[in-house]
Scaffold this active site. Sequence first.
Site, PDB file in Angstrom:
ATOM      1  N   GLY A 156     -13.635  -1.373   7.761  1.00  0.00           N
ATOM      2  CA  GLY A 156     -13.120  -1.617   9.110  1.00  0.00           C
ATOM      3  C   GLY A 156     -13.646  -0.501  10.014  1.00  0.00           C
ATOM      4  O   GLY A 156     -14.614   0.188   9.673  1.00  0.00           O
ATOM      5  N   ILE A 158     -12.598   2.511  10.841  1.00  0.00           N
ATOM      6  CA  ILE A 158     -12.633   3.895  10.334  1.00  0.00           C
ATOM      7  C   ILE A 158     -13.639   4.010   9.181  1.00  0.00           C
ATOM      8  O   ILE A 158     -14.402   4.984   9.092  1.00  0.00           O
ATOM      9  CB  ILE A 158     -11.221   4.356   9.899  1.00  0.00           C
ATOM     10  CG1 ILE A 158     -10.258   4.329  11.092  1.00  0.00           C
ATOM     11  CG2 ILE A 158     -11.279   5.759   9.293  1.00  0.00           C
ATOM     12  CD1 ILE A 158      -8.790   4.534  10.732  1.00  0.00           C
ATOM     13  N   ARG A 178     -12.132  -6.550   1.756  1.00  0.00           N
ATOM     14  CA  ARG A 178     -11.542  -7.864   1.516  1.00  0.00           C
ATOM     15  C   ARG A 178     -12.057  -8.874   2.531  1.00  0.00           C
ATOM     16  O   ARG A 178     -12.030 -10.058   2.291  1.00  0.00           O
ATOM     17  CB  ARG A 178     -10.014  -7.757   1.530  1.00  0.00           C
ATOM     18  CG  ARG A 178      -9.524  -6.973   0.305  1.00  0.00           C
ATOM     19  CD  ARG A 178      -8.121  -6.456   0.464  1.00  0.00           C
ATOM     20  NE  ARG A 178      -7.185  -7.499   0.834  1.00  0.00           N
ATOM     21  CZ  ARG A 178      -6.688  -8.412   0.001  1.00  0.00           C
ATOM     22  NH1 ARG A 178      -7.051  -8.414  -1.269  1.00  0.00           N
ATOM     23  NH2 ARG A 178      -5.839  -9.312   0.424  1.00  0.00           N
ATOM     24  N   THR A 237      -8.294   8.754   2.848  1.00  0.00           N
ATOM     25  CA  THR A 237      -7.621   9.064   4.122  1.00  0.00           C
ATOM     26  C   THR A 237      -6.815   7.854   4.599  1.00  0.00           C
ATOM     27  O   THR A 237      -6.432   7.796   5.762  1.00  0.00           O
ATOM     28  CB  THR A 237      -8.664   9.414   5.223  1.00  0.00           C
ATOM     29  OG1 THR A 237      -9.661   8.392   5.237  1.00  0.00           O
ATOM     30  CG2 THR A 237      -9.292  10.760   4.994  1.00  0.00           C
ATOM     31  N   ARG A 239      -4.011   5.338   2.706  1.00  0.00           N
ATOM     32  CA  ARG A 239      -2.607   5.487   2.330  1.00  0.00           C
ATOM     33  C   ARG A 239      -2.575   5.887   0.853  1.00  0.00           C
ATOM     34  O   ARG A 239      -3.305   5.334   0.029  1.00  0.00           O
ATOM     35  CB  ARG A 239      -1.836   4.179   2.513  1.00  0.00           C
ATOM     36  CG  ARG A 239      -1.506   3.830   3.951  1.00  0.00           C
ATOM     37  CD  ARG A 239      -0.481   4.783   4.578  1.00  0.00           C
ATOM     38  NE  ARG A 239      -0.154   4.392   5.940  1.00  0.00           N
ATOM     39  CZ  ARG A 239      -0.778   4.827   7.032  1.00  0.00           C
ATOM     40  NH1 ARG A 239      -1.769   5.690   6.950  1.00  0.00           N
ATOM     41  NH2 ARG A 239      -0.385   4.406   8.226  1.00  0.00           N
ATOM     42  N   GLU A 268       4.634  10.889   0.070  1.00  0.00           N
ATOM     43  CA  GLU A 268       4.600  12.005   1.032  1.00  0.00           C
ATOM     44  C   GLU A 268       6.009  12.408   1.439  1.00  0.00           C
ATOM     45  O   GLU A 268       6.857  11.528   1.617  1.00  0.00           O
ATOM     46  CB  GLU A 268       3.816  11.573   2.274  1.00  0.00           C
ATOM     47  CG  GLU A 268       2.352  11.386   1.942  1.00  0.00           C
ATOM     48  CD  GLU A 268       1.531  10.841   3.102  1.00  0.00           C
ATOM     49  OE1 GLU A 268       2.015  10.882   4.249  1.00  0.00           O
ATOM     50  OE2 GLU A 268       0.415  10.388   2.845  1.00  0.00           O
ATOM     51  N   HIS A 286      -1.834  14.745   5.653  1.00  0.00           N
ATOM     52  CA  HIS A 286      -1.868  13.531   6.481  1.00  0.00           C
ATOM     53  C   HIS A 286      -2.156  13.886   7.951  1.00  0.00           C
ATOM     54  O   HIS A 286      -1.334  13.624   8.837  1.00  0.00           O
ATOM     55  CB  HIS A 286      -0.567  12.728   6.349  1.00  0.00           C
ATOM     56  CG  HIS A 286      -0.741  11.276   6.700  1.00  0.00           C
ATOM     57  ND1 HIS A 286      -0.016  10.271   6.104  1.00  0.00           N
ATOM     58  CD2 HIS A 286      -1.554  10.661   7.601  1.00  0.00           C
ATOM     59  CE1 HIS A 286      -0.381   9.099   6.630  1.00  0.00           C
ATOM     60  NE2 HIS A 286      -1.314   9.317   7.543  1.00  0.00           N
ATOM     61  N   ILE A 287      -3.344  14.450   8.182  1.00  0.00           N
ATOM     62  CA  ILE A 287      -3.713  14.887   9.545  1.00  0.00           C
ATOM     63  C   ILE A 287      -4.926  14.133  10.082  1.00  0.00           C
ATOM     64  O   ILE A 287      -5.598  14.609  11.000  1.00  0.00           O
ATOM     65  CB  ILE A 287      -3.979  16.414   9.604  1.00  0.00           C
ATOM     66  CG1 ILE A 287      -5.053  16.836   8.570  1.00  0.00           C
ATOM     67  CG2 ILE A 287      -2.696  17.199   9.406  1.00  0.00           C
ATOM     68  CD1 ILE A 287      -5.558  18.250   8.763  1.00  0.00           C
ATOM     69  N   GLY A 288      -5.198  12.946   9.523  1.00  0.00           N
ATOM     70  CA  GLY A 288      -6.383  12.198   9.945  1.00  0.00           C
ATOM     71  C   GLY A 288      -6.501  12.048  11.451  1.00  0.00           C
ATOM     72  O   GLY A 288      -7.570  12.238  12.024  1.00  0.00           O
TER      73      GLY A 288
END
Length: 320
Positions: A156, A158, A178, A237, A239, A268, A286-288
């Site tokens: 996608g 990202i 997918r 990055t 989940r 998390e 989790h700082i993407g």
Amino acid sequence: MTVGVVVLSRLPGDAVERLRAEHEVRYRDEDSPVPVRDLPVLLSGAEAVVVTLGHRVDDAFLDAAGPGLKVISNVAVGYDNIDVEACRARGVLVTNTPGVLTDATADIAFALVLMATRRLGEAERGVRSGRPWGFGMFHLLGTSVQGKVIGIVGPGAIGLATARRARAFGMSVLLWGRSEPDPAAVAALEAEVVGFEELLERSDVMSVHVPLSAATRHLVDAEALARMKPGSFLVNTARGPVVDEAALVDALESGHLAGAGLDVFEEEPRVHPGLLAREDVALLPHIGSATIETRTAMAGLAADNVLAVLGGRGPITPVR
Ligand code: GLV
């Protein structure tokens, strides 16, 4: 009594001001998620609720808001924190924030590729802790990315942005997802679209970008990890639960994988102790999307979605 809009977390920029210009707003100016017991008081009578990832939107949450609720505006692109079916069943719209966080997240994905392959976490920890060092031909030798293959799981926005960074660093690109990636993007990347198993077998670095759903939970399980190329690296990055963390620890411990870079975790903020103990794993909290520009744009889009729905114009970026 309706309150109009409830904002459950502190937001950057002028998002809250813009909501206030048109609606009554109940603003919880705090960073931590709301304890579930406080939800009924905060949410009662809301027409719109702006939520961040720490909030789980389920039947209890929707009950607390009551029948006047029209929209849940998630300040995130992923929406696995929201029971979309439960919202749909009550006629509540759900919106997210795609697009505005693509580059920031791809930057972190490729930063993790470099952290893992060049052993940057280990190197930085060594200097900081006073571990003796001096220039040496064999000191902290890593692996070059140039001429290597990156496998993008989930091409996608990202995933493709990460692939563009990889191309700029001299990597070639395999894509699997997918749904079929945009042919123009595939051509621009000179990428190959392959099956999942082929991607596992051929990638020197595999970077995960699929959303979390029942279909992708533990997509990267022990079997998939065993199929990965010996000596390869895993970056996630997306989940945490897309990767079976215990199986990842085993794959690192056996030496089958050479390292990993993770911005997300299964539970998390808990991190598997087997990961914490390893030098060959780069761990980020989790700082993407965590740049001021990106978070401001996310908050702005979340506010715009609320304004559009309450203004009768329909959501800008609905979750389908
Ligand atoms: C962050 O993880 C997001 O989904 O936006």
